[in-house]
Write an enzyme that holds these catalytic residues in place. Sequence first.
Site, PDB file in Angstrom:
ATOM      1  N   HIS A   1       0.837  -1.203   0.000  1.00  0.00           N
ATOM      2  CA  HIS A   1       0.000   0.000   0.000  1.00  0.00           C
ATOM      3  C   HIS A   1       0.875   1.258   0.000  1.00  0.00           C
ATOM      4  O   HIS A   1       0.675   2.176  -0.806  1.00  0.00           O
ATOM      5  CB  HIS A   1      -0.907  -0.028   1.239  1.00  0.00           C
ATOM      6  CG  HIS A   1      -1.750   1.193   1.430  1.00  0.00           C
ATOM      7  ND1 HIS A   1      -3.095   1.230   1.170  1.00  0.00           N
ATOM      8  CD2 HIS A   1      -1.437   2.440   1.861  1.00  0.00           C
ATOM      9  CE1 HIS A   1      -3.566   2.430   1.431  1.00  0.00           C
ATOM     10  NE2 HIS A   1      -2.566   3.180   1.859  1.00  0.00           N
ATOM     11  N   GLU A   2       1.850   1.303   0.897  1.00  0.00           N
ATOM     12  CA  GLU A   2       2.710   2.487   0.990  1.00  0.00           C
ATOM     13  C   GLU A   2       3.673   2.576  -0.197  1.00  0.00           C
ATOM     14  O   GLU A   2       4.021   3.678  -0.641  1.00  0.00           O
ATOM     15  CB  GLU A   2       3.488   2.476   2.309  1.00  0.00           C
ATOM     16  CG  GLU A   2       2.615   2.473   3.554  1.00  0.00           C
ATOM     17  CD  GLU A   2       1.664   3.648   3.623  1.00  0.00           C
ATOM     18  OE1 GLU A   2       1.950   4.710   3.026  1.00  0.00           O
ATOM     19  OE2 GLU A   2       0.604   3.515   4.258  1.00  0.00           O
TER      20      GLU A   2
ATOM     21  N   HIS B   1       2.147   4.517  -2.970  1.00  0.00           N
ATOM     22  CA  HIS B   1       2.307   5.965  -2.760  1.00  0.00           C
ATOM     23  C   HIS B   1       3.700   6.410  -3.193  1.00  0.00           C
ATOM     24  O   HIS B   1       3.868   7.362  -3.958  1.00  0.00           O
ATOM     25  CB  HIS B   1       2.176   6.301  -1.269  1.00  0.00           C
ATOM     26  CG  HIS B   1       0.797   6.265  -0.720  1.00  0.00           C
ATOM     27  ND1 HIS B   1      -0.261   6.930  -1.283  1.00  0.00           N
ATOM     28  CD2 HIS B   1       0.297   5.660   0.385  1.00  0.00           C
ATOM     29  CE1 HIS B   1      -1.346   6.729  -0.571  1.00  0.00           C
ATOM     30  NE2 HIS B   1      -1.033   5.952   0.454  1.00  0.00           N
TER      31      HIS B   1
ATOM     32  N   ASP C   1      -4.639   7.650  -1.332  1.00  0.00           N
ATOM     33  CA  ASP C   1      -5.544   6.768  -0.606  1.00  0.00           C
ATOM     34  C   ASP C   1      -6.965   6.854  -1.154  1.00  0.00           C
ATOM     35  O   ASP C   1      -7.405   7.907  -1.630  1.00  0.00           O
ATOM     36  CB  ASP C   1      -5.553   7.131   0.882  1.00  0.00           C
ATOM     37  CG  ASP C   1      -4.239   6.782   1.555  1.00  0.00           C
ATOM     38  OD1 ASP C   1      -3.670   5.729   1.212  1.00  0.00           O
ATOM     39  OD2 ASP C   1      -3.786   7.545   2.425  1.00  0.00           O
TER      40      ASP C   1
END
Length: 933
Positions: free
Chosen positions: A155-156, A159, A166
Amino acid sequence: MGLFRSFVFLLVLYLLQGSNTSLVRLDNNGYEGIIIAIDPVVPEDETLIQQIKDMVTAASTYLFEATEKRFFFKNVSILIPENWKNITQYKRPKHESYKHADVLVSPPTLPGRDEPYTKQFTACEEKGEYIHFTPDFVLGKKQNEFGPSGRLFVHEWAHHRWGVFDEYNDDEPFYSANTKKIEATRCSTGITGINRVYKCQGNSCVTNRCKTDSKTNLYEKDCQFFPHKYQTEKTSIMFMQGIDSVAEFCNKKTHNREAPSLQNKMCNFRSTWEVISNSEDFRNTVVMVAPPPPPVFSLLKISERIVCLVLDKSGSMADSNRLDRMNQAAKHFLLQTVENGSWVGMVHFDSTTYIRSNLIQIISSNERRKLLESLPAVASGGTSICSGIKAGFQVIGNTYSQIDGSEIVLLTDGEDNSASTCIDEVKQSGAIIHFIALGPNADKAVIEMSNVTGGEHFYASDEAQNNGLIDAFAALASGNTDASQQSLQLESKGLKLNSIDWMNGTVIIDSTVGKDTFFLITWNHQLPVISLLDPTGNSVGNFTVDEASKMAYLSIPGTTKVGVWSYSLQAKANAETLTITVNSRAANSSVPPITVNAKMNKDTNSFPSPMIVYAEILQGYIPILGANVTAFIESNTGKTEVLELLDNGAGADSFKNDGVYSRYFTTYKENGRYSLKVRAHGGENAVMRNLRYPLNRAAYIPGWVVDGNIKGNPPRPEIDENTQTNLESFTRTASGGAFVVSNVPNLPSLPDVFPPSRITDLKATSDEDEISLTWTAPGDDFDVGKVQKYIIRISGSILDLRDNFDDALQVNTTDLLPKEVNSKENFTFKPGNISEENATHIFIAIQSVDKSNLTSRVSNIAQAALFVPQADDIPDDIHPDPNPDKNPPKSGLSISTLVVLVVGTVITVSLILSITICVLSRKRNSSRPRTGF
């Protein structure tokens, strides 16, 4: 105390050295060069290293499947603090340092804040700065609240690497859906759950139905979305990767464009997978057939700093007072910037080389003074850059068998046609090259050396009053030593004066600094009159005067008085140039100092593409708001442009009140190098710490719905997200390094090629038959000046408005007169009837037009609901967990579908039974004898 030491350490480690400096590269679908750095304040724990390995290994498999067999993690370096014990398998880093870390493992920003997050303040599709994990998260102690660490790393990573955002929004957790119901902000809507207020006191927890706010017609603040523990929906990783079934990013088909998520706002309603698919990484890879190998890990332990100054003393250094200025800057570096415990050597070069000092470890002022004696006194000869670098390698090699991780600080003012011949040797050396270019003719080939070795690139013009050379050396504090040794620059200023003219000013010593404060005065011709007053008005003297290098300095031992210090310098010669530089260190290792980090959004640029200036002000990891921040951008010939930077969430600034101050830079004067310096000033009661949770953080899971009941997780610490605490006054300066611009036309005046900036903060509210809009005014040239007019269009379809803006219905804006840039604009209109049938929302967007009829990009799309949404009035017990045995259901049906089927079946059976009973009853009654009166 350890927590705040962490603040100080990582802030100086990472932020002072510049950001977005990842060394990651993609090779045959695998990411190489990933750096995960453990904060020295983290207690030594080999378990943490193993947990990092396990996290990345699990993440690699998850990433590979989530990206349709395209990407995986090939090799990862784990940076181990210098204060941990030595183990044979630990190696010395080469180019790896905390400055280049992709992941920082350090204590939480504030106690209890263990949420993983990515520092990300640029536009969609642009890489983030770094990922922050806490030790407790990596050790698996926060899995209930955030999900498995490997999944969350992916998930990170999305980014950090691909610039996505998000798919939830804590500021707007609910929205009015086109189903005319209140929905939780999420992607995809296939994720099921219930909306409830869940409060716990001690061991007692109470669940209440969410109430609606009469102003917003949405749920009140305390309402939260609780997902069902067991789901079948596969998307999306950018919403809640902790759900077992989630294994994909939202794509064009599954993406929820209605939700006010950051992904929709920042990426113009494109799904995460659309953004990833448009990345350079995606274009440079093909789907793999075989599964990838597991990641390979390197354990690298930070060691003492090794620096060799490689200084140009060629004949051209006699021009424009360059030799004296180099010596002033180098002395400042040796007296103040370089940290105790460092090893420092020195080489001079012209057409040949001169080893003036082998490595000396700096333990006290004695070693510093000895190195000062090694600086060059005379400029003569040609320029042989490669010879100088090789001599630097020799100096380091005389003490150390390997030069991995050592630093060469190379200063040169001349061109050298042979400079490129040693680039390969530099790449293979394992050393880091920092390049300081002095004057307009410094060789450009050396830039590649600093880029490939992870070094810094600075530029200083011959305009001495800009103080660029001292700023460059002052920025070369180590990225790997404890913050208590780091030198922070409080002031850097200069003026050209005539005889008897005065240069007056003040510098603020705030309570977060004041240790080993250092004042440096320089001049070109004659020692000026120097007056320095402390905050109580007492005169402070005893400056050490170095006539040979034309400098005077004062080092105040211990901790300096807090407050406003005043200085006055009087020139004693005509055409004099005076400068003052003030540095200090953290006053207390347990209190993080206020710091400034400056950078451009890219290192090279071609006209007419604009650039963006960024300056981040923090205390620890906490953003500082309300400061006056000014950028000074100096061209190749010393012409300086001044820009006020803003943290208003408009124009170049992506997020309001995140402590990152930004502005577009478009006023190019010429081709060549430019340098950036930022000055920040905070007045008492005007600047504040912002205690909000960081943006782009992992979704906190408040609890799960299991068997129809909420099983809550420990609540987040009670912190008022609007809490802002006032700060004392402060001053800081920071160098943002150098960048290179090309293709600037050689014309008396440049054509108007810059449109207004895109409006990014358009908001809409509806009141009966009127819609009110607010936004921040853009400028004629991005965020400078005033636009000529606005074009406002509306539609009942968000995609039609986005993709066919010119065809949408236009609003009459005759009475709308644009205001100056960064003013707040307001406009109210009656939308009338829109063409789309069954429209539930009106969508609004704006374009700006400047005096040359250049139009901006279409703004963010605001929306106003044409209805009052319905609250969820379904009883709690209608939401049982679909599988009491806690095994995910095999069917592809969603929970909501199963509920509808069950309820429908019950109703149908009930009707059939009722009719059957009724018919049988009538038959019985018809066969009975009638009775009457």
